[in-house]
Design an enzyme around this catalytic site. Structure first.
Site, PDB file in Angstrom:
ATOM      1  N   ASP A  32       1.067  -1.058   0.100  1.00  0.00           N
ATOM      2  CA  ASP A  32       0.672  -0.180  -0.039  1.00  0.00           C
ATOM      3  C   ASP A  32       0.901   1.669  -0.024  1.00  0.00           C
ATOM      4  OD1 ASP A  32      -2.627   0.673  -0.255  1.00  0.00           O
ATOM      5  OD2 ASP A  32      -2.488   1.240   1.943  1.00  0.00           O
ATOM      6  N   HIS A  92      -3.973  13.903  -0.144  1.00  0.00           N
ATOM      7  CA  HIS A  92      -4.073  13.011   1.201  1.00  0.00           C
ATOM      8  C   HIS A  92      -2.911  13.084   2.211  1.00  0.00           C
ATOM      9  CE1 HIS A  92      -4.759   9.638   4.027  1.00  0.00           C
ATOM     10  NE2 HIS A  92      -4.481   8.891   4.278  1.00  0.00           N
ATOM     11  N   GLU A 115     -10.106   3.880   3.593  1.00  0.00           N
ATOM     12  CA  GLU A 115      -9.506   4.928   2.515  1.00  0.00           C
ATOM     13  C   GLU A 115      -9.616   4.255   1.011  1.00  0.00           C
ATOM     14  OE1 GLU A 115      -5.045   4.099   3.206  1.00  0.00           O
ATOM     15  OE2 GLU A 115      -5.823   5.090   5.009  1.00  0.00           O
ATOM     16  N   GLU A 146      -9.638   4.011  -2.889  1.00  0.00           N
ATOM     17  CA  GLU A 146      -7.938   3.869  -3.295  1.00  0.00           C
ATOM     18  C   GLU A 146      -8.066   2.902  -4.717  1.00  0.00           C
ATOM     19  OE1 GLU A 146      -4.958   1.315  -0.911  1.00  0.00           O
ATOM     20  OE2 GLU A 146      -5.057   2.633   0.867  1.00  0.00           O
ATOM     21  N   ASP A 187      -9.173   0.291   1.896  1.00  0.00           N
ATOM     22  CA  ASP A 187      -8.221  -0.207   2.984  1.00  0.00           C
ATOM     23  C   ASP A 187      -8.219   0.220   4.396  1.00  0.00           C
ATOM     24  OD1 ASP A 187      -5.513  -1.586   3.706  1.00  0.00           O
ATOM     25  OD2 ASP A 187      -4.848  -0.019   3.913  1.00  0.00           O
ATOM     26  N   ARG A 243      -8.036   3.858  13.015  1.00  0.00           N
ATOM     27  CA  ARG A 243      -6.918   4.847  13.344  1.00  0.00           C
ATOM     28  C   ARG A 243      -6.190   5.324  14.960  1.00  0.00           C
ATOM     29  NH1 ARG A 243      -5.608   6.351   9.044  1.00  0.00           N
ATOM     30  NH2 ARG A 243      -7.350   6.769   6.794  1.00  0.00           N
ATOM     31  N   GLN A 264      -3.996   2.292  15.376  1.00  0.00           N
ATOM     32  CA  GLN A 264      -2.921   2.320  14.553  1.00  0.00           C
ATOM     33  C   GLN A 264      -1.802   4.290  15.232  1.00  0.00           C
ATOM     34  OE1 GLN A 264      -3.738   4.456  10.652  1.00  0.00           O
ATOM     35  NE2 GLN A 264      -1.748   4.985   9.008  1.00  0.00           N
ATOM     36  N   LYS A 272      -3.985  -1.903  10.150  1.00  0.00           N
ATOM     37  CA  LYS A 272      -4.351  -2.439   8.793  1.00  0.00           C
ATOM     38  C   LYS A 272      -4.504  -3.168   8.742  1.00  0.00           C
ATOM     39  CE  LYS A 272      -3.160   2.394   6.689  1.00  0.00           C
ATOM     40  NZ  LYS A 272      -4.258   3.382   6.369  1.00  0.00           N
ATOM     41  N   THR A 321      -8.825  -5.757   3.799  1.00  0.00           N
ATOM     42  CA  THR A 321      -8.645  -4.870   2.697  1.00  0.00           C
ATOM     43  C   THR A 321      -9.255  -5.148   1.415  1.00  0.00           C
ATOM     44  OG1 THR A 321      -6.498  -4.170   3.040  1.00  0.00           O
ATOM     45  CG2 THR A 321      -6.793  -3.911   0.765  1.00  0.00           C
ATOM     46  N   GLU A 345     -10.072  12.508   6.834  1.00  0.00           N
ATOM     47  CA  GLU A 345      -9.529  13.983   6.674  1.00  0.00           C
ATOM     48  C   GLU A 345     -11.721  14.813   6.272  1.00  0.00           C
ATOM     49  OE1 GLU A 345      -6.800  13.180   2.838  1.00  0.00           O
ATOM     50  OE2 GLU A 345      -7.738  11.830   3.123  1.00  0.00           O
TER      51      GLU A 345
END
Length: 392
Positions: free
Chosen positions: A109, A116, A181, A183, A215, A219, A222, A235, A239, A340
């Site tokens: 990844d 971002h 996420e 992607e 993905d 948070r 992480q 993570k 996925t 975000e």
């Protein structure tokens, strides 16, 4: 005797002759096999081409055959789809079972969106430069967990892990900041030899196609674990990958120049004709469109990511997957993660009358995307959907 019939597909269908993504499906009561999506149907390639090599539960063997074979099959399929088809070759998408299209041996990844990376830098390092010193010199990435790549539609179990408390010591429990996420993923076709880096100009020899990726990210897990080695349990729990892989041949009209790179990359990352893809993504949260991330703004190209991935001599194999990292733009409604969108939880998003920051149990997230096709048409990348289930 088996009959034939013509399949009518609207001229503006996002799954017309200009697209034809590949997937692995099983008809009712049947075994898994390879097909292409055509309109609202799946066409069985083993029957259409009278070729038993397409009776496979993954695309890997087909991918390993290389660009010439991919091209020959695509041209033959496009030719046959304009005429009558064997009835046994055509199955409504709604009636089949879809599975993970590739056996993913390795998953990487990246972190290739400057918007971002800048957003997260401002959130995490408000008093410093949002981009770390290495960011404009190399495509930052990490090695993910291939064994938890799951096909679209698979439920996502809320992960558990260590969470930092107000006292500074951790506790163990379910994540409270479950995120997504949005992607774009790239599926490797032809592998490479260990010790031999892949040059940027060799990208079309080694990469077969594109598929959407979500993905999922915890948070808070992480944030506690990632220093100094980076993402791990926050993570690796899931996925999600689309059931459909769009061949690069379908994305010719979507190629656009990169926005620009400063400073000039080191020689191994330079391209004679650096290009990205004009792909528009949409993030739906419980049915509500909350973001429209533009892939066209990505800083690092697909070829540069592959070149960097193998620069140290690491090899790739058919079915390997690497993803762009979160796709975001400069505007709020272009941000491809909830971290975000809600600005770390301080600016909640309205979803069906509720103000929300991160995912709750029962929430569903669906990613879709389109890109320019031939003759002004739009083609669709297969969706990625997932629903959150309670921690076990």
């Amino acid at each position: 005797m088996t009959g034939t019939r013509r399949v009518a597909v609207a001229a503006d269908s996002p799954f017309g002759l200009g697209n034809l993504p590949y997937g692995v499906f099983a008809p009712p009561g049947g075994e898994y096999r390879i097909g292409v999506r055509y309109g609202d149907d799946v066409v069985d390639l083993a029957v259409l081409l009278d070729d038993s090599t397409f009776v496979r539960s993954t695309l890997n063997d087909f991918l390993a055959r290389g660009p010439r074979h991919w091209r020959e099959v695509r041209e033959r399929v496009r030719e046959l789809l304009t005429g009558p088809l064997p009835e046994t070759a055509v199955h409504p998408v709604a009636d089949v079972r879809l599975k993970l299209p590739v056996a993913v041996g390795d998953y990487v990844d990246f972190y290739a969106s400057i918007d971002h990376a800048t957003n997260l830098g401002r959130l995490l390092r408000p008093d410093g430069d949002p981009l770390l010193p290495n960011w404009r010199h190399l495509p930052v990435g990490y090695h993910g967990r291939a064994g938890t790549v799951v096909v679209s539609g698979t439920d996502v179990i809320r992960p558990r892990g260590q969470l930092r408390t107000a006292s500074g010591t951790p506790e163990f429990g379910p994540t409270r900041r479950l995120d997504i996420e949005a992607e774009v993923g790239f599926v490797v076709g032809v592998g490479s030899e260990p010790g031999r880096p892949i040059r940027t100009e060799e990208f079309p020899v080694h990469v077969f196609g594109v598929a959407l990726v979500n993905d999922w990210s915890a948070r808070d897990i992480q944030a506690w674990e990632y220093q100094p080695l980076g993402p791990f349990l926050g993570k690796s729990f899931a996925t999600s990958l689309s059931a459909w892989v769009t061949p690069l041949a379908a994305l010719t009209e979507a190629r656009i120049p990169l926005p620009g790179q400063d400073p000039e990359p080191l020689p191994y990352l330079r391209e004679r004709d650096a290009w990205g893809l004009d792909i528009d993504l949409t993030v739906r949260w419980n049915g509500v469109p909350v973001a429209h991330p533009p892939y066209r703004r990505m800083y690092w190209s697909p070829a540069q990511m592959l070149a960097h991935l193998t620069a140290n001599g690491a090899s790739v194999r058919p079915g390997d997957l690497y993803a762009s990292g979160t796709v975001s733009g400069p505007e709020r409604d272009q941000r491809g993660s909830l971290m975000e969108l809600s600005w770390g939880g301080t600016e909640p998003v309205e979803v069906n009358g509720e103000r929300r920051a991160f995912l709750e149990d029962g929430d569903e997230v669906v990613l879709t995307a389109t890109a320019p096709g031939a003759d002004g048409a739009r083609i669709a990348l297969g969706e990625v959907a997932g629903r959150v289930r309670p921690a076990r």
